[in-house]
Design a protein around this motif. Structure first.
Motif, mmCIF file in Angstrom:
data_model
loop_
_atom_site.group_PDB
_atom_site.id
_atom_site.type_symbol
_atom_site.label_atom_id
_atom_site.label_comp_id
_atom_site.label_asym_id
_atom_site.label_seq_id
_atom_site.Cartn_x
_atom_site.Cartn_y
_atom_site.Cartn_z
ATOM 1 N N THR A 36 0.837 -1.203 0.000
ATOM 2 C CA THR A 36 0.000 0.000 0.000
ATOM 3 C C THR A 36 0.871 1.251 0.000
ATOM 4 O OG1 THR A 36 -0.122 0.044 2.406
ATOM 5 C CG2 THR A 36 -1.882 -1.129 1.238
ATOM 6 N N PHE A 37 0.238 2.332 -0.369
ATOM 7 C CA PHE A 37 0.931 3.617 -0.351
ATOM 8 C C PHE A 37 0.175 4.528 0.607
ATOM 9 C CE2 PHE A 37 1.915 7.908 -1.655
ATOM 10 C CZ PHE A 37 3.274 7.850 -1.862
ATOM 11 N N ASP A 38 0.800 4.811 1.711
ATOM 12 C CA ASP A 38 0.233 5.708 2.712
ATOM 13 C C ASP A 38 1.157 6.919 2.799
ATOM 14 O OD1 ASP A 38 0.570 6.417 5.873
ATOM 15 O OD2 ASP A 38 -1.528 6.008 5.343
ATOM 16 N N VAL A 39 0.615 8.110 2.593
ATOM 17 C CA VAL A 39 1.446 9.316 2.524
ATOM 18 C C VAL A 39 2.249 9.520 3.806
ATOM 19 C CG1 VAL A 39 1.428 11.825 2.258
ATOM 20 C CG2 VAL A 39 -0.061 10.429 0.845
ATOM 21 N N GLU A 40 1.628 9.334 4.958
ATOM 22 C CA GLU A 40 2.344 9.525 6.221
ATOM 23 C C GLU A 40 3.483 8.522 6.352
ATOM 24 O OE1 GLU A 40 0.085 9.824 9.843
ATOM 25 O OE2 GLU A 40 -1.466 11.000 8.840
ATOM 26 N N ARG A 41 3.186 7.278 6.075
ATOM 27 C CA ARG A 41 4.224 6.237 6.166
ATOM 28 C C ARG A 41 5.329 6.504 5.151
ATOM 29 N NH1 ARG A 41 7.260 2.151 6.920
ATOM 30 N NH2 ARG A 41 7.084 0.119 5.958
ATOM 31 N N PHE A 42 4.942 6.930 3.942
ATOM 32 C CA PHE A 42 5.946 7.222 2.930
ATOM 33 C C PHE A 42 6.846 8.368 3.386
ATOM 34 C CE2 PHE A 42 7.630 9.505 -0.673
ATOM 35 C CZ PHE A 42 8.355 8.488 -1.273
ATOM 36 N N ASP A 43 6.255 9.403 3.985
ATOM 37 C CA ASP A 43 7.063 10.526 4.481
ATOM 38 C C ASP A 43 8.066 10.063 5.536
ATOM 39 O OD1 ASP A 43 5.894 12.330 2.764
ATOM 40 O OD2 ASP A 43 4.473 13.109 4.246
ATOM 41 N N GLU A 44 7.644 9.126 6.376
ATOM 42 C CA GLU A 44 8.559 8.558 7.373
ATOM 43 C C GLU A 44 9.706 7.824 6.684
ATOM 44 O OE1 GLU A 44 6.612 6.003 10.202
ATOM 45 O OE2 GLU A 44 5.049 7.499 10.581
ATOM 46 N N LEU A 45 9.364 7.008 5.681
ATOM 47 C CA LEU A 45 10.392 6.272 4.939
ATOM 48 C C LEU A 45 11.346 7.229 4.236
ATOM 49 C CD1 LEU A 45 8.272 3.426 3.289
ATOM 50 C CD2 LEU A 45 9.830 3.218 5.236
ATOM 51 N N LEU A 46 10.785 8.251 3.633
ATOM 52 C CA LEU A 46 11.576 9.242 2.903
ATOM 53 C C LEU A 46 12.622 9.862 3.819
ATOM 54 C CD1 LEU A 46 11.636 10.601 0.084
ATOM 55 C CD2 LEU A 46 10.149 12.355 1.024
ATOM 56 N N GLU A 47 12.181 10.207 5.025
ATOM 57 C CA GLU A 47 13.075 10.852 5.978
ATOM 58 C C GLU A 47 14.043 9.853 6.613
ATOM 59 O OE1 GLU A 47 12.504 13.172 10.116
ATOM 60 O OE2 GLU A 47 11.240 13.860 8.461
ATOM 61 N N SER A 48 13.537 8.742 7.122
ATOM 62 C CA SER A 48 14.412 7.825 7.847
ATOM 63 C C SER A 48 15.438 7.138 6.948
ATOM 64 C CB SER A 48 13.631 6.800 8.667
ATOM 65 O OG SER A 48 12.591 6.237 7.959
ATOM 66 N N TYR A 49 15.095 6.877 5.712
ATOM 67 C CA TYR A 49 16.050 6.252 4.797
ATOM 68 C C TYR A 49 16.728 7.263 3.877
ATOM 69 C CZ TYR A 49 14.231 1.699 6.175
ATOM 70 O OH TYR A 49 13.863 0.591 6.882
ATOM 71 N N GLN A 50 16.388 8.533 4.011
ATOM 72 C CA GLN A 50 16.949 9.607 3.177
ATOM 73 C C GLN A 50 16.891 9.233 1.699
ATOM 74 O OE1 GLN A 50 20.787 9.812 5.128
ATOM 75 N NE2 GLN A 50 20.114 11.599 6.307
ATOM 76 N N LEU A 51 15.698 8.886 1.250
ATOM 77 C CA LEU A 51 15.514 8.368 -0.107
ATOM 78 C C LEU A 51 15.856 9.378 -1.196
ATOM 79 C CD1 LEU A 51 12.235 6.299 0.370
ATOM 80 C CD2 LEU A 51 14.608 5.489 0.334
ATOM 81 N N ASP A 52 15.776 10.657 -0.891
ATOM 82 C CA ASP A 52 16.104 11.660 -1.907
ATOM 83 C C ASP A 52 17.595 11.689 -2.223
ATOM 84 O OD1 ASP A 52 13.546 12.575 -2.486
ATOM 85 O OD2 ASP A 52 13.564 14.025 -0.845
ATOM 86 N N GLU A 53 18.416 11.171 -1.299
ATOM 87 C CA GLU A 53 19.858 11.183 -1.508
ATOM 88 C C GLU A 53 20.420 9.830 -1.928
ATOM 89 O OE1 GLU A 53 19.512 12.684 2.208
ATOM 90 O OE2 GLU A 53 18.531 14.199 0.991
ATOM 91 N N LYS A 54 19.566 8.855 -2.154
ATOM 92 C CA LYS A 54 20.053 7.509 -2.464
ATOM 93 C C LYS A 54 19.597 7.052 -3.837
ATOM 94 C CE LYS A 54 20.589 6.324 2.243
ATOM 95 N NZ LYS A 54 20.514 5.365 3.283
#
Length: 117
Positions: A36-54
Motif C-alpha cells: 500500500t501507499f500511505d502518505v504519512e508512512r511514505f514521508d517517514e520512509l523518505l526521511e528515515s532512509y533519506q531516499l532523496d539522496e540515495k
C-alpha cells in the motif's frame, strides 16, 4: 559521491524481500511497503532512509496493485529506477532466483553467483 550502500530497493511485501535477500550479495537496503501507499508512512520512509539522496529502485509485482504502487512511488521518487519482472511470473516472489539475479545485475547490484548458473 554516493557509496555503494546508498542503494535502496522498494518492494511490496515480505515474501518479495525474502526472495531478494536470497539473491543479493551486496549492501542494499530493502524496504517493504506492504502493498500500500500511505502518505504519512511514505514521508517517514523518505526521511528515515533519506531516499532523496540515495539510488532507489522500485521492484513491484506486475499486477494491478503493483502497477498502482509503482505509479505512486514514481511520482514521489522521480529519480528512482524501475526494475520489472516479467508478466509471465507476475510476482517478484514467484520470479525464479536466476531471473531476479539477471535483473539486479543489470542495475550493477552484486548477486550470489550460485543464482547465475
Amino acid at each position: 559521491m554516493k557509496h555503494l550502500n546508498d542503494r535502496v530497493i522498494i518492494v511490496e511485501g515480505l515474501t518479495d524481500k525474502k526472495q531478494l535477500e536470497k539473491v543479493i550479495d551486496d549492501q542494499v537496503t530493502i524496504i517493504c511497503t506492504n502493498g500500500t501507499f500511505d502518505v504519512e508512512r511514505f514521508d517517514e520512509l523518505l526521511e528515515s532512509y533519506q531516499l532523496d539522496e540515495k539510488d532507489v529502485y522500485i521492484l513491484v509485482d506486475e499486477d494491478h496493485s503493483g502497477m498502482k504502487l509503482r505509479k505512486q512511488l514514481a511520482l514521489e521518487l522521480p529519480h528512482a529506477e524501475h526494475i520489472y519482472v516479467s508478466s509471465e511470473y507476475r510476482e517478484v516472489a514467484a520470479t525464479p532466483e536466476r531471473i531476479l539475479a539477471m535483473l539486479l545485475l543489470g542495475k550493477q547490484i552484486a548477486v550470489n553467483p550460485l543464482y547465475l548458473v
